[in-house]
Design a protein around this motif. Structure first.
Motif, PDB file in Angstrom:
ATOM      1  N   THR A   1      65.744  33.836 -13.933  1.00 40.77           N
ATOM      2  CA  THR A   1      64.300  34.032 -14.043  1.00 40.77           C
ATOM      3  C   THR A   1      63.827  35.157 -13.131  1.00 40.77           C
ATOM      4  O   THR A   1      62.957  35.953 -13.508  1.00 40.77           O
ATOM      5  N   ALA A   2      64.421  35.258 -11.941  1.00 46.55           N
ATOM      6  CA  ALA A   2      64.069  36.339 -11.016  1.00 46.55           C
ATOM      7  C   ALA A   2      64.366  37.706 -11.641  1.00 46.55           C
ATOM      8  O   ALA A   2      63.584  38.646 -11.493  1.00 46.55           O
ATOM      9  N   GLY A   3      65.473  37.802 -12.342  1.00 45.94           N
ATOM     10  CA  GLY A   3      65.810  39.055 -13.018  1.00 45.94           C
ATOM     11  C   GLY A   3      64.820  39.393 -14.114  1.00 45.94           C
ATOM     12  O   GLY A   3      64.431  40.559 -14.284  1.00 45.94           O
ATOM     13  N   VAL A   4      64.396  38.377 -14.847  1.00 42.09           N
ATOM     14  CA  VAL A   4      63.393  38.594 -15.896  1.00 42.09           C
ATOM     15  C   VAL A   4      62.072  39.039 -15.272  1.00 42.09           C
ATOM     16  O   VAL A   4      61.427  39.967 -15.758  1.00 42.09           O
ATOM     17  N   CYS A   5      61.679  38.396 -14.173  1.00 43.01           N
ATOM     18  CA  CYS A   5      60.437  38.786 -13.492  1.00 43.01           C
ATOM     19  C   CYS A   5      60.527  40.222 -12.982  1.00 43.01           C
ATOM     20  O   CYS A   5      59.549  40.977 -13.076  1.00 43.01           O
ATOM     21  N   ASP A   6      61.686  40.606 -12.454  1.00 39.38           N
ATOM     22  CA  ASP A   6      61.861  41.988 -11.998  1.00 39.38           C
ATOM     23  C   ASP A   6      61.725  42.971 -13.157  1.00 39.38           C
ATOM     24  O   ASP A   6      61.140  44.039 -13.009  1.00 39.38           O
ATOM     25  N   MET A   7      62.249  42.614 -14.320  1.00 43.29           N
ATOM     26  CA  MET A   7      62.120  43.469 -15.499  1.00 43.29           C
ATOM     27  C   MET A   7      60.654  43.600 -15.915  1.00 43.29           C
ATOM     28  O   MET A   7      60.188  44.687 -16.242  1.00 43.29           O
ATOM     29  N   LEU A   8      59.926  42.494 -15.856  1.00 45.31           N
ATOM     30  CA  LEU A   8      58.504  42.535 -16.190  1.00 45.31           C
ATOM     31  C   LEU A   8      57.744  43.431 -15.201  1.00 45.31           C
ATOM     32  O   LEU A   8      56.896  44.227 -15.606  1.00 45.31           O
ATOM     33  N   LEU A   9      58.062  43.290 -13.910  1.00 39.90           N
ATOM     34  CA  LEU A   9      57.414  44.132 -12.900  1.00 39.90           C
ATOM     35  C   LEU A   9      57.744  45.604 -13.104  1.00 39.90           C
ATOM     36  O   LEU A   9      56.874  46.465 -12.996  1.00 39.90           O
ATOM     37  N   ALA A  10      58.999  45.897 -13.396  1.00 43.47           N
ATOM     38  CA  ALA A  10      59.418  47.293 -13.593  1.00 43.47           C
ATOM     39  C   ALA A  10      58.693  47.933 -14.768  1.00 43.47           C
ATOM     40  O   ALA A  10      58.476  49.151 -14.779  1.00 43.47           O
ATOM     41  N   ASN A  11      58.308  47.107 -15.747  1.00 40.52           N
ATOM     42  CA  ASN A  11      57.620  47.619 -16.931  1.00 40.52           C
ATOM     43  C   ASN A  11      56.105  47.398 -16.873  1.00 40.52           C
ATOM     44  O   ASN A  11      55.421  47.533 -17.883  1.00 40.52           O
ATOM     45  N   HIS A  12      55.602  47.029 -15.682  1.00 41.35           N
ATOM     46  CA  HIS A  12      54.159  46.863 -15.434  1.00 41.35           C
ATOM     47  C   HIS A  12      53.515  45.856 -16.391  1.00 41.35           C
ATOM     48  O   HIS A  12      52.407  46.072 -16.874  1.00 41.35           O
ATOM     49  N   ILE A  13      54.221  44.768 -16.662  1.00 42.59           N
ATOM     50  CA  ILE A  13      53.700  43.702 -17.515  1.00 42.59           C
ATOM     51  C   ILE A  13      53.183  42.587 -16.616  1.00 42.59           C
ATOM     52  O   ILE A  13      53.901  42.081 -15.760  1.00 42.59           O
ATOM     53  N   GLU A  14      51.916  42.204 -16.805  1.00 40.98           N
ATOM     54  CA  GLU A  14      51.279  41.177 -16.000  1.00 40.98           C
ATOM     55  C   GLU A  14      50.674  40.110 -16.905  1.00 40.98           C
ATOM     56  O   GLU A  14      50.434  40.347 -18.082  1.00 40.98           O
ATOM     57  N   PHE A  15      50.425  38.930 -16.319  1.00 45.62           N
ATOM     58  CA  PHE A  15      49.861  37.809 -17.055  1.00 45.62           C
ATOM     59  C   PHE A  15      48.645  37.289 -16.310  1.00 45.62           C
ATOM     60  O   PHE A  15      48.573  37.372 -15.084  1.00 45.62           O
ATOM     61  N   SER A  16      47.705  36.715 -17.049  1.00 41.75           N
ATOM     62  CA  SER A  16      46.488  36.205 -16.417  1.00 41.75           C
ATOM     63  C   SER A  16      46.764  34.939 -15.612  1.00 41.75           C
ATOM     64  O   SER A  16      46.033  34.633 -14.681  1.00 41.75           O
ATOM     65  N   SER A  17      47.821  34.202 -15.949  1.00 39.60           N
ATOM     66  CA  SER A  17      48.204  32.989 -15.218  1.00 39.60           C
ATOM     67  C   SER A  17      49.715  32.966 -15.031  1.00 39.60           C
ATOM     68  O   SER A  17      50.459  33.361 -15.933  1.00 39.60           O
ATOM     69  N   VAL A  18      50.151  32.492 -13.880  1.00 42.18           N
ATOM     70  CA  VAL A  18      51.580  32.317 -13.599  1.00 42.18           C
ATOM     71  C   VAL A  18      51.767  30.908 -13.066  1.00 42.18           C
ATOM     72  O   VAL A  18      51.113  30.501 -12.108  1.00 42.18           O
ATOM     73  N   ILE A  19      52.662  30.150 -13.702  1.00 41.38           N
ATOM     74  CA  ILE A  19      52.888  28.746 -13.357  1.00 41.38           C
ATOM     75  C   ILE A  19      54.376  28.545 -13.130  1.00 41.38           C
ATOM     76  O   ILE A  19      55.199  29.035 -13.910  1.00 41.38           O
ATOM     77  N   GLY A  20      54.740  27.813 -12.083  1.00 45.52           N
ATOM     78  CA  GLY A  20      56.146  27.539 -11.831  1.00 45.52           C
ATOM     79  C   GLY A  20      56.328  26.293 -10.995  1.00 45.52           C
ATOM     80  O   GLY A  20      55.412  25.830 -10.332  1.00 45.52           O
TER      81      GLY A  20
END
Length: 78
Positions: A19-38
């Protein structure tokens, strides 16, 4: 790009590393979400994601510590 959607992050040790790798990929591509739950490891990844701390999870988890996990440790006598 901000999506009006929730990012739900799972827990569970090494799944958290994936999941950390997926989050890093999202950050690298400037993709954000209005809510983050974990939960558990997912909440740690969520904090890193919201704070835009690219590659932080790999540095704070033991994935680079060969005393913690490695093929050599797999075959070590205890």
């Amino acid at each position: 790009m901000l999506y009006n959607a929730a990012l739900v992050l799972e827990s569970g040790a090494f799944r958290g590393q994936y999941t950390a790798g997926v989050c890093d990929m999202l950050l690298a591509n400037h993709i954000e979400f209005s809510s983050v739950i974990g939960i558990s490891a997912g909440s740690l990844n969520g904090v890193n994601f919201v704070a835009k701390q690219y590659d932080r999870a790999a540095n704070i988890n033991h994935c680079h510590d060969h005393d913690y996990i490695s093929m050599a440790r797999l075959f070590q006598k205890r």
